[in-house]
Design an enzyme around this catalytic site. Structure first.
Site, PDB file in Angstrom:
ATOM      1  N   ASP A  92      -4.733  -4.341   5.976  1.00  0.00           N
ATOM      2  CA  ASP A  92      -5.055  -5.282   4.908  1.00  0.00           C
ATOM      3  C   ASP A  92      -3.835  -6.186   4.673  1.00  0.00           C
ATOM      4  OD1 ASP A  92      -6.484  -6.486   2.873  1.00  0.00           O
ATOM      5  OD2 ASP A  92      -6.003  -4.948   1.381  1.00  0.00           O
TER       6      ASP A  92
ATOM      7  N   SER B 179       0.847  -1.193   0.000  1.00  0.00           N
ATOM      8  CA  SER B 179       0.000   0.000   0.000  1.00  0.00           C
ATOM      9  C   SER B 179       0.887   1.248   0.000  1.00  0.00           C
ATOM     10  CB  SER B 179      -0.945  -0.056   1.206  1.00  0.00           C
ATOM     11  OG  SER B 179      -1.894   0.969   1.142  1.00  0.00           O
TER      12      SER B 179
ATOM     13  N   HIS C  83      -2.903  -0.868  -3.279  1.00  0.00           N
ATOM     14  CA  HIS C  83      -4.059   0.000  -3.022  1.00  0.00           C
ATOM     15  C   HIS C  83      -3.944   1.245  -3.884  1.00  0.00           C
ATOM     16  CE1 HIS C  83      -4.459  -1.901   1.238  1.00  0.00           C
ATOM     17  NE2 HIS C  83      -5.037  -2.638   0.307  1.00  0.00           N
TER      18      HIS C  83
END
Lengths: 275, 187
Positions: free
Chosen positions: B129, B9, B36
């Site tokens: 995540d 991310s 992401h």
């Protein structure tokens, strides 16, 4: 030893049970996402195994409809992927103008975001009066939401921005009134809409469509079921009729790819070839 | 080994620029990557990396067969899942930790599909995540790696993955590259 995993056996049996008991056929859905959502349903219902979930579903229709919601509701936005709607507006609409009357099928319309987007677009392009929309889904609850046309106010910002980027010719606020945390879209947008329970898995052709929009529905199907649905679309379209898919869906891997030509390639808008 | 799954991310581009271009041409494994990215229609990722990698780099399409030696990025606003038959399927289910695509979704489905033949890698990022997903990869018998949080642009994601997945090995980016190349030779 390479035997089928217990969990996979249970899922097969569970999907079979849902089909036999409730006639919803998820047996040819893409496994990975079905499995994920069934796990969520199982966990939220406090159950340990899919067998326990199957037991519950067979004997409790209320639990079954809860699980069905897990399995079918996908969230979309008004004018999701504005460039798709811009392409419909700029490239497809000029062709549609040449017909005295039009039929548009929104297949797998879920809660109606795409239906309302197209209804607004057709009004803005002056095609609304000659158009009949068919909005179909297997999820009765989603269809009811679509037929009410009320969406949470928090979502309006995205809807409005998407509408603008799609080449909207008016303000989205022309089409709704707000109150009690909801945006109520004008019921005149739904006057020319037929809502109907229709399954791409088990039901037959819808006739003589000029445009079918089925976006991000078939990603939940496996290859065989995708082929069935695409065959259904082909047979439902008039010659030179249009089929719009989601931005990452393609007919490239379909058995029927030869029956369609790229119309706007980057937007996944296809045209049915002449037979 | 049959596949590599990578999630990243905040700071992803920098970290992946150290890893993906280092993979040799003819690499034996497919690389499935979730980064992401905001839900805008176009992602620059595939284009950016295609210019710098020796492997073909693509943004995944639904039902695409997964080929060895190819890098697949999840498209913006879709989850990317692996089917047991070795194809990709996409999904617009709700976001996980506000993210679509989600690393957990990819890793959990890949763990189901590949079992012990999967390598899962969690890199830099500022959320949680990937932790559950990496745990699933480990539980299925796959190999699990986490970027050393001390070397990460944002350490929350590697920290979370290490906390949840006890068996994960903590490595520098160079260490991760080494393991990936080795796994490719062994495949």
């Amino acid at each position: 030893m390479d035997s089928e995993k217990i969990e996979d056996i249970e899922i097969r049996l569970l999907l079979e049970a849902i089909y036999r008991r409730y006639h919803y056929d998820f047996r040819n859905y893409a496994q990975a996402s079905i499995k994920r959502r069934l796990r969520q349903a199982r966990d939220r219902m406090g159950l340990k195994t899919f067998s326990a979930l199957q037991d519950k579903l067979l004997h409790d229709p209320a639990a079954a409809s809860r699980v069905l919601r897990f399995m079918t509701v996908q969230v979309s936005d008004f004018f999701r992927d504005p460039s798709y709607f811009r392409a419909i507006r700029e490239k497809v609409v000029p062709h549609l103008r040449t017909y005295p009357s039009l039929k548009v099928w929104i297949a797998g319309c879920s809660a109606g975001e795409e239906l309302h987007s197209l209804a607004i677009l057709f009004r803005e392009e002056g095609l609304e009066d000659r158009t009949l929309f068919y909005a179909t889904d297997i999820n009765q609850e989603a269809l009811e939401i679509a037929a009410r046309g009320i969406y949470p106010v928090e979502r309006l910002k995205t809807f409005t921005e998407n509408h603008r980027l799609s080449g909207g010719k008016s303000s989205l606020s022309d089409y709704y009134t707000t109150g009690y945390g909801g945006a109520v879209f004008d019921k005149s947008l739904r006057e020319r809409v037929v809502f109907s329970d229709h399954s791409l898995v088990t039901d037959a052709v819808f006739s003589e469509m000029h445009l079918i929009s089925c976006r991000n529905v078939m990603i939940y199907f496996d290859r065989d079921l995708q082929d069935r649905a695409i065959g259904l679309f082909r047979d439902s379209l008039i010659r030179n009729g249009f089929l719009g898919l989601g931005s990452k869906e393609t007919l490239r891997f379909s058995a029927h790819s030869e029956d369609f030509a790229d119309f706007v390639r980057e937007e996944k808008i296809y045209q049915r070839r002449k037979a | 080994m049959r596949a590599v799954a990578i999630g990243a991310s905040a700071g992803a581009i920098h970290a992946l620029l150290r890893i993906l271009p280092a993979l040799p041409s003819g690499y034996a494994l497919p690389v499935l990557a979730v980064v992401h990215v905001p839900p805008g229609r176009k992602s620059e990722l595939a284009g950016l990396f295609a210019g710098k990698c020796r492997l073909p780099v693509r943004e995944a399409e639904d039902k695409e067969p997964i080929e060895p030696g190819t890098v697949y990025f999840a498209p913006p606003d879709y989850h990317m899942l692996v089917e047991a038959g070795g194809t990709i399927s996409l999904s617009t289910e709700e976001p996980v930790f506000f993210s679509r695509p989600s690393i957990d979704v990819l890793f959990e489905s890949a763990a189901d599909a590949y079992g012990p033949d999967l390598m899962g890698v969690v890199l830099t990022g500022a959320n949680e995540d990937g932790a559950r997903g990496l745990k699933a990869v480990g539980e299925a018998g796959g190999r699990v790696f986490v970027q050393d949080p001390a070397t990460a642009y944002a350490r929350a994601m590697p920290d979370a993955a290490l906390a949840v997945c006890g068996q994960a090995r903590m490595l520098s980016l160079d260490g991760i590259v080494e393991c990936l190349i080795e796994a490719g030779h062994a495949a």
